[in-house]
Every structure is written in C-alpha cells, then in structure tokens.
Scaffold this motif. Structure first.
Motif, PDB file in Angstrom:
ATOM      1  N   ILE A  79       0.841  -1.198   0.000  1.00 17.33           N
ATOM      2  CA  ILE A  79       0.000   0.000   0.000  1.00 17.33           C
ATOM      3  C   ILE A  79       0.876   1.248   0.000  1.00 17.33           C
ATOM      4  O   ILE A  79       1.799   1.373   0.816  1.00 17.33           O
ATOM      5  N   ARG A  80       0.589   2.169  -0.914  1.00 20.48           N
ATOM      6  CA  ARG A  80       1.181   3.509  -0.895  1.00 20.48           C
ATOM      7  C   ARG A  80       0.351   4.335   0.086  1.00 20.48           C
ATOM      8  O   ARG A  80      -0.802   4.653  -0.165  1.00 20.48           O
ATOM      9  N   VAL A  81       0.936   4.682   1.209  1.00 16.07           N
ATOM     10  CA  VAL A  81       0.188   5.285   2.315  1.00 16.07           C
ATOM     11  C   VAL A  81      -0.091   6.760   2.052  1.00 16.07           C
ATOM     12  O   VAL A  81       0.816   7.528   1.701  1.00 16.07           O
ATOM     13  N   LYS A  82      -1.339   7.165   2.256  1.00 15.97           N
ATOM     14  CA  LYS A  82      -1.756   8.563   2.111  1.00 15.97           C
ATOM     15  C   LYS A  82      -2.118   9.201   3.452  1.00 15.97           C
ATOM     16  O   LYS A  82      -2.111  10.427   3.577  1.00 15.97           O
ATOM     17  N   ALA A  83      -2.465   8.396   4.446  1.00 19.06           N
ATOM     18  CA  ALA A  83      -2.826   8.917   5.774  1.00 19.06           C
ATOM     19  C   ALA A  83      -2.612   7.817   6.806  1.00 19.06           C
ATOM     20  O   ALA A  83      -2.797   6.632   6.522  1.00 19.06           O
ATOM     21  N   CYS A  84      -2.209   8.227   7.999  1.00 19.46           N
ATOM     22  CA  CYS A  84      -1.994   7.294   9.112  1.00 19.46           C
ATOM     23  C   CYS A  84      -2.807   7.761  10.318  1.00 19.46           C
ATOM     24  O   CYS A  84      -2.885   8.957  10.591  1.00 19.46           O
ATOM     25  N   GLY A  85      -3.378   6.820  11.031  1.00 10.83           N
ATOM     26  CA  GLY A  85      -4.143   7.140  12.233  1.00 10.83           C
ATOM     27  C   GLY A  85      -3.287   7.040  13.475  1.00 10.83           C
ATOM     28  O   GLY A  85      -2.523   6.088  13.644  1.00 10.83           O
ATOM     29  N   LEU A  86      -3.396   8.052  14.339  1.00  8.29           N
ATOM     30  CA  LEU A  86      -2.692   8.049  15.626  1.00  8.29           C
ATOM     31  C   LEU A  86      -3.682   7.655  16.714  1.00  8.29           C
ATOM     32  O   LEU A  86      -4.718   8.301  16.882  1.00  8.29           O
ATOM     33  N   ASN A  87      -3.373   6.576  17.437  1.00  5.64           N
ATOM     34  CA  ASN A  87      -4.249   6.071  18.486  1.00  5.64           C
ATOM     35  C   ASN A  87      -3.500   6.015  19.814  1.00  5.64           C
ATOM     36  O   ASN A  87      -2.263   5.998  19.845  1.00  5.64           O
ATOM     37  N   PHE A  88      -4.256   5.954  20.901  1.00 10.63           N
ATOM     38  CA  PHE A  88      -3.617   5.935  22.214  1.00 10.63           C
ATOM     39  C   PHE A  88      -2.736   4.704  22.382  1.00 10.63           C
ATOM     40  O   PHE A  88      -1.762   4.715  23.132  1.00 10.63           O
ATOM     41  N   GLN A  89      -3.064   3.652  21.656  1.00 12.42           N
ATOM     42  CA  GLN A  89      -2.252   2.441  21.711  1.00 12.42           C
ATOM     43  C   GLN A  89      -0.817   2.707  21.282  1.00 12.42           C
ATOM     44  O   GLN A  89       0.121   2.070  21.769  1.00 12.42           O
ATOM     45  N   ASP A  90      -0.632   3.675  20.364  1.00  7.37           N
ATOM     46  CA  ASP A  90       0.718   4.021  19.920  1.00  7.37           C
ATOM     47  C   ASP A  90       1.538   4.645  21.042  1.00  7.37           C
ATOM     48  O   ASP A  90       2.767   4.511  21.062  1.00  7.37           O
ATOM     49  N   LEU A  91       0.884   5.333  21.959  1.00  8.59           N
ATOM     50  CA  LEU A  91       1.595   5.923  23.101  1.00  8.59           C
ATOM     51  C   LEU A  91       2.040   4.853  24.081  1.00  8.59           C
ATOM     52  O   LEU A  91       3.155   4.891  24.596  1.00  8.59           O
ATOM     53  N   PRO A 136      -2.571  -3.068  10.252  1.00  8.07           N
ATOM     54  CA  PRO A 136      -1.466  -4.002  10.478  1.00  8.07           C
ATOM     55  C   PRO A 136      -1.018  -3.980  11.936  1.00  8.07           C
ATOM     56  O   PRO A 136      -1.363  -3.069  12.689  1.00  8.07           O
ATOM     57  N   GLU A 137      -0.268  -5.001  12.316  1.00  5.26           N
ATOM     58  CA  GLU A 137       0.340  -4.979  13.651  1.00  5.26           C
ATOM     59  C   GLU A 137       1.706  -4.318  13.509  1.00  5.26           C
ATOM     60  O   GLU A 137       2.698  -4.950  13.149  1.00  5.26           O
ATOM     61  N   TYR A 138       1.742  -3.003  13.761  1.00  5.16           N
ATOM     62  CA  TYR A 138       2.920  -2.143  13.569  1.00  5.16           C
ATOM     63  C   TYR A 138       3.157  -1.881  12.076  1.00  5.16           C
ATOM     64  O   TYR A 138       2.407  -2.351  11.218  1.00  5.16           O
ATOM     65  N   LYS A 139       4.168  -1.040  11.789  1.00  7.32           N
ATOM     66  CA  LYS A 139       4.673  -0.717  10.445  1.00  7.32           C
ATOM     67  C   LYS A 139       3.737   0.151   9.603  1.00  7.32           C
ATOM     68  O   LYS A 139       3.976   0.332   8.412  1.00  7.32           O
ATOM     69  N   ALA A 140       2.684   0.731  10.192  1.00 16.12           N
ATOM     70  CA  ALA A 140       1.733   1.513   9.395  1.00 16.12           C
ATOM     71  C   ALA A 140       2.228   2.922   9.106  1.00 16.12           C
ATOM     72  O   ALA A 140       1.805   3.530   8.125  1.00 16.12           O
ATOM     73  N   TRP A 141       3.109   3.475   9.943  1.00 18.99           N
ATOM     74  CA  TRP A 141       3.536   4.866   9.787  1.00 18.99           C
ATOM     75  C   TRP A 141       4.739   4.946   8.851  1.00 18.99           C
ATOM     76  O   TRP A 141       5.876   5.164   9.267  1.00 18.99           O
ATOM     77  N   ALA A 142       4.488   4.750   7.580  1.00 13.74           N
ATOM     78  CA  ALA A 142       5.547   4.792   6.577  1.00 13.74           C
ATOM     79  C   ALA A 142       4.931   5.152   5.236  1.00 13.74           C
ATOM     80  O   ALA A 142       3.708   5.167   5.085  1.00 13.74           O
ATOM     81  N   GLU A 143       5.783   5.466   4.260  1.00 11.52           N
ATOM     82  CA  GLU A 143       5.276   5.799   2.935  1.00 11.52           C
ATOM     83  C   GLU A 143       4.730   4.576   2.209  1.00 11.52           C
ATOM     84  O   GLU A 143       3.833   4.702   1.375  1.00 11.52           O
ATOM     85  N   LEU A 144       5.252   3.402   2.529  1.00 11.04           N
ATOM     86  CA  LEU A 144       4.783   2.146   1.946  1.00 11.04           C
ATOM     87  C   LEU A 144       4.706   1.090   3.042  1.00 11.04           C
ATOM     88  O   LEU A 144       5.553   1.059   3.936  1.00 11.04           O
ATOM     89  N   VAL A 145       3.705   0.230   2.958  1.00 10.34           N
ATOM     90  CA  VAL A 145       3.560  -0.833   3.951  1.00 10.34           C
ATOM     91  C   VAL A 145       2.989  -2.075   3.276  1.00 10.34           C
ATOM     92  O   VAL A 145       2.101  -1.987   2.424  1.00 10.34           O
ATOM     93  N   SER A 146       3.536  -3.229   3.645  1.00  3.52           N
ATOM     94  CA  SER A 146       3.034  -4.506   3.154  1.00  3.52           C
ATOM     95  C   SER A 146       2.195  -5.151   4.253  1.00  3.52           C
ATOM     96  O   SER A 146       2.679  -5.339   5.371  1.00  3.52           O
ATOM     97  N   VAL A 147       0.936  -5.476   3.931  1.00  5.44           N
ATOM     98  CA  VAL A 147      -0.020  -5.937   4.947  1.00  5.44           C
ATOM     99  C   VAL A 147      -0.727  -7.207   4.461  1.00  5.44           C
ATOM    100  O   VAL A 147      -1.119  -7.281   3.289  1.00  5.44           O
TER     101      VAL A 147
END
Length: 460
Positions: A79-91, A136-147
């Motif tokens: 996936i070519r990422v266009k937006a990422c969600g920030l959740n409390f789980q990331d903290l 995905p379980e991690y790796k979502a905050w990038a320009e590209l991600v394999s899921v």
C-alpha cells in the motif's frame, strides 16, 4: 624429431547458414552486457521514510528514518500510504505498557490508508489501484507498507484516506462496544470516559443512531466549550477529576445501563458503582497507566491495584456484568479477522448513510509526529489525530549559535582604538553631508580639473 611447443589456435566460432546460402558468425557477448547486469545487481534497494521507534520510553526515541521498501509476500498487498491514524495504543507502545513488543528499532503504527501498488500471490479480493484502509500490527507509519490481505478493507465510494483513518479503528471499537458487547437498545443510558477523544466521539455518534439514548461524557473541563459548539451528541458533559458520580445521580438516581471505561484504575470502581441492575461495565483501555513522558512502573501497578476484585458471586447476586475489549488481541491473537471485517463493513455502511461523520482534530507531517504524540499524551486533542506523509513539516524555530559552554554567543566588544577610528571617520563624513544638504557641490579630488580639460579636448 622435436615436439612442437606452439599452442593450438582458438577454435573459430561456428557459422550458421542464412536464407540466401551465405553464412554468418553469431555475435559474441560483449563485456558491456556483463557490466550492465552487474550494475543492476549492485543497485541499492529503494528506500522510504518511516516513523521508527529506536528505543523505549522517551519521545526522543521516535525518529524519522530511511528504511528499505518492503517486499510483498504471499497473501499480502503493498500500500502507498496517504494517511496514518494516531491512536492511544501508539503511546503505550512507546512506554512499554503493552504485551508482545518487538525489539527496537521498528516502524510504529497500527492504522493507515492509501492505494494498493502491488498484489502478492494468492490475493484475489484486491487489485492494483484499489483504495483501502489497513490495520497491520505495527509498520503503518511509513510511505509504503506490506499488509496481509485479511487486515485490509476496501473503501466505499467517496471515502478519502483521511476519513478512513479517522473512522476505522475508532468507530469499529465503538461499534463493538455498543452493539456486540453492551447490547445498546432504545431508552438506555451510558457513560463514556475520554469523551473528547476519537473513540469517545465515535461512541456518542453511534449511540445516537438508537432512539432515546442518554449519553454522559467525562472529559477535561477545557474541552467542554469546544464539544458543545461541535454538536457532539453528548447530553451531559462531566468534568474529569471531579465527583462525576454524584452528578450522574442527580440526573439519573438509579445510575446508568452501560459504562465504557478506557482509563482503568479507580475509575473501574466508580463505574461499577454507577451500574443499574442488569447494567454492563466494559473496559477497553488503560490510559491511566500512562502518566509522565517516561515509563512509570509504579503508576501501572497503582492503576491495577486500585481495581476492586469482583467475585462472580457478586455479579450473580447484583445482576450486573463485566466485559472487556482489546481490538489488537481480537485481530492478531484470537484470529477473529472475519468478525472485525463485518464490523468494519457495518460502520462503512453507516458512514454511507450519513449517520456518522468523523471528527478530525488535526493533521501532521511525519516529521512532526513527536508533537502530535505529545498533544495526545496531554489529552489536548478533540477528535482524531492524523499523519499525512505528503505534508511538509512545520518550520523549526531558529536557535541562536552557542559557544562551547552552551551559552549564546554575545557580540565581541570593540577595542578603544577601533572606537577612535570609528569616531574620526564619522567626523570626516559630517562636513561632506552638511555641504550636500546646503546645496553646495561636493568636494572633489585634485585630479578633477585635469579630467575636465581632457574631456573638452576630446569634444572639440
């Protein structure tokens, strides 16, 4: 007779007959082809920007780094990422308050949306160009991600990537809380903590899709005015840290039917005490264990220690229920991807009907992720925080140069001789300036008369 020491001549290349009867020699492989192939093999791997956690605890360990573009395995999509969600789980990942953590460094993020660029072997329900959101379980905050495809969901027509990350995690959690666990029906009442956050707003909106439901929302006093102005569907706003239980009793003496708690600690006891007969308390987070910028083992222990132990016999006697929801475990440990997919599809259908609309607090560049995380850490957001890889980072304030001691450099003091030279130069300038102001011609050097005579000769 002596033996010949001459080496045998190299065998001539075989000639192949052509159509007109002549023969031609096959072309030999040139060294250029071999070097081209070697250069291709030696090409460095393609890279992308990613938000990487280089160590646990502090915000300084969150870095923007270049990482190799991920490969696509069987059953996966790129996936070519266009937006990422920030959740409390990331903290709580950064503060080591979550189980099954990978070793650092690794790419952060559990939610992203974008366009499929490549489809792995065995994937039949997606194609290149599809607009999707992924969990995905991690790796979502990038320009590209394999899921893996089982954690990827097609977007309905008209839904943007920004809307997708503002909806998917928050509204799926809210949907499961209200309709799968708490069994919300017309006429019931509920209390939700962190009412100004992404899940809190999703709970309020989804609850109002059911007739005659009363919503009590607990959040910081500083958010009340903004929430009221935003038509947030909360009937009674209560101040966090206050004796909100007595405020609920003033409105509803018997208490509430549902308590949705994402804080844990002593809020568990207060929430349980507010339940009506046949009421249901649901824990879906433990944000009270996140206190300062660094990990606090004692805050985590205190949060759990403050929770009263409830016997099943007590639940039996009082006709009350306790439940919990952990979306991450549901997907990656309990293998309920199909169950979550049905909830996603139902939420998307409600969005298509115009019954829910996500509230986005703000959008940030990847390079500004630390500032975004700090805002969520301080509970200052109202709605969803989103990362956009296409955004330019905020300009950083210029810092004055510092000396070896770390203090700001001061301009060097002028010596007494430099001061005298400066004063004499200023005095010499004054008569010239005064002459110009009075209409007099400026003083010229001695060669000016000779230069004028030469000019007259040239003109004649």
């Amino acid at each position: 007779m002596t033996e010949s020491t001459d080496t045998p001549a190299a065998a001539a290349p075989e000639k192949t007959p052509t159509e007109n009867g002549t023969t031609e020699t096959p072309p030999e492989e040139t060294p250029d082809k071999a070097t081209e192939e070697k250069e291709k093999e030696a090409e460095p791997p393609k890279e992308m920007r990613a938000v990487v956690l280089t160590g646990y605890v502090g915000l300084k360990t969150v870095k923007i780094q270049k990482k190799p573009v991920p490969t696509v395995g069987e059953g996966e999509v790129l996936i070519r990422v266009k937006a990422c969600g920030l959740n409390f789980q990331d903290l709580i990942v950064r503060q080591v308050a979550i189980d099954s953590l990978p070793k650092t460094p690794f790419i952060l993020g559990f939610e992203c949306a974008g366009e499929i660029e490549q489809v792995g072997e065995g994937v039949t329900n997606f194609k290149v160009g599809d607009q999707v959101v992924a969990l995905p379980e991690y790796k979502a905050w990038a320009e590209l991600v394999s899921v893996p495809a089982q954690y990827v969901y097609a977007l309905p027509s008209g839904m943007t990537a920004l809307d997708a990350v503002a909806i998917t995690t928050n509204y799926v959690v809210a949907y499961l809380l209200l309709f799968e666990i708490a069994n919300l029906t017309p006429g019931k009442s509920l209390l939700v903590h962190s009412a100004g956050g992404g899940v809190g707003q999703a709970v309020a909106q989804l609850a109002k899709t059911v007739d005659n439901v009363t919503v009590f929302g607990v959040c910081s006093k500083s958010k009340h005015e903004a929430l009221k102005a935003n038509n947030n569907n909360i009937d009674h706003l209560l101040e966090r840290g206050s004796d909100y239980t007595s405020e609920v009793r003033k409105v509803s003496p018997e208490g509430v039917d549902i308590v949705l708690d994402c804080l844990c600690g002593e809020e568990c006891n207060r929430g349980y005490s507010l339940l009506k007969t046949m009421g249901r308390y649901v824990l879906y987070g433990s944000s009270n264990i996140v206190t300062g910028d660094t990990r606090s083992f004692f805050s985590a222990v205190r949060a759990w220690w403050q929770v009263d132990k409830v016997s099943p016999v007590k639940l039996f006697v009082e006709n009350k229920s306790l439940a919990g929801l952990n979306l991450r475990h549901l997907l990656f440990q309990h293998g309920r991807a199909d169950y979550v997919r049905r909830a996603v599809e139902r939420v998307f259908a409600l969005w298509g009907e115009g019954k829910v609309k996500p509230l986005v607090d703000s959008t940030w560049a990847l390079e500004d992720v630390v500032e975004a995380m700090q805002k969520m850490h301080e509970r200052k957001n109202i709605g969803k925080l989103v990362l956009d890889p296409s955004l330019e980072p905020k300009p950083k304030p210029a810092t004055p140069a510092k000396g070896k001691s770390g203090k700001e450099k001061k301009p060097a003091k002028e010596s007494s001789e430099e001061k005298k030279d400066k004063e004499t130069k200023e005095e010499e300038k004054k008569p010239e300036e005064n002459g110009e102001k009075n209409g007099e011609e400026p003083l010229t050097n001695g060669n000016s008369d000779e230069e004028s005579k030469d000019k007259e000769k040239e003109s004649s």
